[in-house]
Design a protein around this motif. Structure first.
Motif, mmCIF file in Angstrom:
data_model
loop_
_atom_site.group_PDB
_atom_site.id
_atom_site.type_symbol
_atom_site.label_atom_id
_atom_site.label_comp_id
_atom_site.label_asym_id
_atom_site.label_seq_id
_atom_site.Cartn_x
_atom_site.Cartn_y
_atom_site.Cartn_z
ATOM 1 N N ILE A 14 0.841 -1.188 0.000
ATOM 2 C CA ILE A 14 0.000 0.000 0.000
ATOM 3 C C ILE A 14 0.881 1.245 0.000
ATOM 4 N N ALA A 15 0.536 2.233 -0.821
ATOM 5 C CA ALA A 15 1.220 3.531 -0.802
ATOM 6 C C ALA A 15 0.189 4.625 -1.064
ATOM 7 N N ARG A 16 0.400 5.790 -0.465
ATOM 8 C CA ARG A 16 -0.465 6.912 -0.800
ATOM 9 C C ARG A 16 -0.297 7.249 -2.279
ATOM 10 N N LEU A 17 -1.355 7.704 -2.909
ATOM 11 C CA LEU A 17 -1.321 7.998 -4.332
ATOM 12 C C LEU A 17 -0.208 8.996 -4.639
ATOM 13 N N GLY A 18 0.660 8.656 -5.586
ATOM 14 C CA GLY A 18 1.774 9.513 -5.960
ATOM 15 C C GLY A 18 3.021 9.310 -5.145
ATOM 16 N N ASP A 19 2.969 8.420 -4.146
ATOM 17 C CA ASP A 19 4.114 8.161 -3.278
ATOM 18 C C ASP A 19 4.689 6.796 -3.624
ATOM 19 N N ASN A 20 6.016 6.671 -3.654
ATOM 20 C CA ASN A 20 6.656 5.388 -3.952
ATOM 21 C C ASN A 20 7.070 4.625 -2.706
ATOM 22 N N ASN A 21 6.700 5.121 -1.519
ATOM 23 C CA ASN A 21 7.027 4.428 -0.272
ATOM 24 C C ASN A 21 5.908 3.453 0.064
ATOM 25 N N TYR A 22 6.137 2.192 -0.227
ATOM 26 C CA TYR A 22 5.118 1.169 -0.017
ATOM 27 C C TYR A 22 5.224 0.555 1.376
ATOM 28 N N TYR A 23 4.055 0.296 1.962
ATOM 29 C CA TYR A 23 3.938 -0.385 3.245
ATOM 30 C C TYR A 23 3.290 -1.744 2.984
ATOM 31 N N HIS A 24 3.578 -2.694 3.866
ATOM 32 C CA HIS A 24 3.174 -4.073 3.619
ATOM 33 C C HIS A 24 1.985 -4.463 4.489
ATOM 34 N N SER A 25 1.067 -5.201 3.880
ATOM 35 C CA SER A 25 -0.136 -5.619 4.588
ATOM 36 C C SER A 25 -0.607 -6.941 3.989
ATOM 37 N N SER A 26 -1.796 -7.360 4.384
ATOM 38 C CA SER A 26 -2.398 -8.568 3.827
ATOM 39 C C SER A 26 -3.913 -8.422 3.904
ATOM 40 N N ILE A 27 -4.611 -9.093 3.011
ATOM 41 C CA ILE A 27 -6.072 -9.051 2.983
ATOM 42 C C ILE A 27 -6.613 -9.965 4.081
ATOM 43 N N GLN A 28 -7.377 -9.389 4.992
ATOM 44 C CA GLN A 28 -7.954 -10.148 6.095
ATOM 45 C C GLN A 28 -9.362 -10.637 5.788
ATOM 46 N N ASP A 29 -10.066 -9.882 4.962
ATOM 47 C CA ASP A 29 -11.444 -10.244 4.603
ATOM 48 C C ASP A 29 -11.802 -9.467 3.340
ATOM 49 N N LEU A 30 -12.819 -9.907 2.629
ATOM 50 C CA LEU A 30 -13.297 -9.182 1.459
ATOM 51 C C LEU A 30 -14.725 -9.598 1.166
ATOM 52 N N ASP A 31 -15.462 -8.691 0.522
ATOM 53 C CA ASP A 31 -16.814 -8.991 0.071
ATOM 54 C C ASP A 31 -16.973 -8.441 -1.334
ATOM 55 N N GLU A 32 -18.203 -8.272 -1.798
ATOM 56 C CA GLU A 32 -18.402 -7.860 -3.188
ATOM 57 C C GLU A 32 -17.838 -6.476 -3.482
ATOM 58 N N LYS A 33 -17.823 -5.592 -2.468
ATOM 59 C CA LYS A 33 -17.416 -4.207 -2.707
ATOM 60 C C LYS A 33 -16.085 -3.824 -2.078
ATOM 61 N N TYR A 34 -15.713 -4.481 -0.957
ATOM 62 C CA TYR A 34 -14.630 -3.948 -0.144
ATOM 63 C C TYR A 34 -13.550 -4.979 0.161
#
Length: 217
Positions: A14-34
């Motif tokens: 994940i990085a803020r739009l326009g920023d090249n500094n990426y942070y690391h995460s993982s998907i914990q849950d998901l549904d049709e929209k989110y």
């Protein structure tokens, strides 16, 4: 497309739009929209996101690497803290310049491209970093920018097995050596003719090595 390649426990940057500094995460849950992702971190530092922000996300699928944008919806506190994001828009394959370079000291073997009917003669060398796009090599032989070589090396798979990667590479950069190291030549190379499956194996290897060292997890 993302419905097929994004799953719970998928590693995601994940990085803020326009920023090249990426942070690391993982998907914990998901549904049709989110998407619901764990708190993104890098070097133990968290990335705090605000509702309404747009972020860039990148992740690997079974045989490809993708990048897209999401909007931050809010924060959710469950057994762990999570951010809720919209599913990514405009997914596209990650370009080589997007890849994170991971510092390492890896055994590699390189060879000049042999003439027709001849076998390559591989020479041992070291890689000083690796990414999904290429490597920085420490060679005992100089090459000019644009030269092509054969390269092979081993990485560990997610089950701990050794996997050999073979690729043709192109020299794209030369670094000046110090006088006491004139016999060594530092060169940046890019992978050419690398399959997307091989590229994603390399990226997966980098993620796992970073996690072992506590980088961003």
């Amino acid at each position: 497309m993302e419905q097929d390649i994004m799953k719970i426990n998928t590693k995601i940057d994940i990085a803020r739009l326009g920023d090249n500094n990426y942070y690391h995460s993982s998907i914990q849950d998901l549904d049709e929209k989110y998407l619901y992702i764990a708190l993104p971190t890098f070097m133990s530092q968290p990335l705090i996101l605000l509702p309404g922000e747009t972020v860039t996300v990148r992740f690997t699928g079974p045989s490809e690497c993708f990048i897209g944008t999401c909007k931050v919806i809010g924060f959710k506190k469950d057994s762990i803290s999570m951010f809720r994001l919209t599913k990514p828009n405009n997914l596209e394959r990650v370009q080589q310049r997007k890849f994170f370079r991971y510092a390492t000291l890896m055994d590699v073997f390189y060879a000049d491209i042999p003439g027709e009917g001849n076998n390559p003669e591989y020479i041992h060398a070291k890689a000083l970093d690796i990414s999904g796009g290429g490597m920085k090599l420490l060679l005992n032989k100089p090459y000019s920018v644009g030269s092509q070589l054969l390269l092979k090396f081993q990485i560990t798979g997610k089950n701990g097995d050794f996997q050999e990667i073979q690729s043709k590479v192109r020299v794209i950069r030369k670094e000046a050596s110090r006088p006491e190291q004139d016999k060594y030549h530092i060169m940046g190379v890019e992978f050419i003719e690398l399959t997307e499956t091989q590229r994603c194996k390399i990226i997966g290897y980098i993620y796992r090595e970073m996690a072992k060292k506590g980088l961003g997890r």
